[in-house]
Design an enzyme around this catalytic site. Structure first.
Site, mmCIF file in Angstrom:
data_model
loop_
_atom_site.group_PDB
_atom_site.id
_atom_site.type_symbol
_atom_site.label_atom_id
_atom_site.label_comp_id
_atom_site.label_asym_id
_atom_site.label_seq_id
_atom_site.Cartn_x
_atom_site.Cartn_y
_atom_site.Cartn_z
ATOM 1 N N LYS A 237 0.835 -1.207 0.000
ATOM 2 C CA LYS A 237 0.000 0.000 0.000
ATOM 3 C C LYS A 237 0.867 1.254 0.000
ATOM 4 C CE LYS A 237 -3.568 2.642 0.045
ATOM 5 N NZ LYS A 237 -4.638 2.645 1.063
ATOM 6 N N LYS B 93 -0.190 11.769 5.542
ATOM 7 C CA LYS B 93 0.156 10.706 6.494
ATOM 8 C C LYS B 93 0.787 9.516 5.784
ATOM 9 C CE LYS B 93 -2.742 7.678 7.314
ATOM 10 N NZ LYS B 93 -3.109 6.306 6.841
#
Length: 307
Positions: free
Chosen positions: A178, A246
């Site tokens: 990811k 983030k």
């Protein structure tokens, strides 16, 4: 896996979690949802699911637990609990499978998976890609870390919310893939943004240009899904800049730990941070276009629509 006899707890009913839970309800699963805001729980109940009053309440009878929360500390808190409330590891029944679909640090994914396994649970890190549209359509791409046998046992659930479900390695591997995904997505959005501002500077028909670009080697999902709204300066969040900021932090930390050079990724991470610092963290990540415009000294079209 019999849908009607399988209870799935979904923790986190936000932009991604809510449509994922709705798709599970539509497929016939018994879905129990919990969210920090009551409105999202009420919407799930209206769609045919059940609401819970806490993480512990949601997971106590669940066969499968799906978490979709913003960041590593949130996953750790949901998993391990807090001083005020027990977490899913202490509250779930033995043998339940926990699928974390959040995007978090790979090392944290490994740590909480070990904690879960020690408590008699099965744990998979299964972050998703595809944004809000993919969650609504049930076409998410899901990269799964953990035991392959545990994945196969719950594959029907994941295939209800995603069209591509791939085992990529042991615990933490899903999060590593990811991170790579987020690196590519951020870089591609930035290049599409630069291309659109470049085309507009020469008064090219950008809609026509996107059509031909999408049909050639430059074709990509960002052109397909984001370019039209970028041209219109519509940045309703499907995936917020705050979250991609983030995620780019995870990419930078993980690359540094492995000694991998990511010069373009580092520059893109800085641009994401710059846009956030300008107060645009709540916009869709395609709003990188606004930063390119500003750096180019060009005014924003339809400025009111971009806020």
């Amino acid at each position: 896996m019999n849908n009607t006899n399988t209870t799935v707890a979904v923790i986190g009913l936000g932009i991604m979690g809510a449509p994922m839970a709705a798709n599970l309800v539509g497929a016939g699963y018994q879905v129990v949802g919990y969210n920090r805001g009551q409105e999202a729980i009420d919407k799930l109940v209206a769609a045919g699911g059940k609401g819970a009053t806490s993480v512990a309440d949601a997971v106590q009878d669940a066969d499968v637990i799906v978490t979709m929360v913003p960041d590593s500390p949130d996953v750790a808190a949901v998993a391990r609990g807090t001083d005020d409330e027990p977490g899913l590891i202490a509250s779930a029944k033995a043998g339940a499978t926990w699928i974390d679909c959040s995007t978090i640090r790979p090392d944290i994914a490994r740590e909480v998976a070990e904690d879960a396994k020690a408590a008699g649970l099965k744990a998979l890190d299964a972050p998703v890609s595809g944004g809000e549209a993919g969650a609504v359509e049930g076409t998410l791409s899901i990269m799964v870390g953990g035991d392959s046998g545990d994945l196969e046992a719950v594959r029907p659930i994941l295939e209800t919310v995603g069209s591509t479900v791939v085992h990529v390695g042991p615990s933490g591997s899903g999060q590593t893939v990811k991170a790579a995904n987020q690196l590519i997505v951020a870089g591609t959005i930035e290049l599409v943004a630069e291309a659109l501002v470049f085309l507009e500077a020469y008064d090219v028909d950008t809609t026509a240009a996107v059509k031909v670009l999408a049909g050639g080697l430059a074709g990509n999902r960002i052109l397909d899904r984001k370019a039209a709204s970028m041209i219109k300066r519509e940045f309703e969040p499907g995936f917020r800049i705050d979250l991609h900021h983030k995620d780019m932090g995870i990419v930078l930390d993980s690359a540094r730990a492995a000694g991998v050079a990511i010069p373009l990724g580092s520059q893109t991470a800085q641009l994401v941070q710059d846009l956030r610092n300008l107060g645009h963290g709540g916009l869709d990540h395609s709003a990188l276009l606004l930063l390119v415009e500003q750096l180019s000294g060009r005014s924003t079209k339809n400025e009111g629509e971009s806020r």
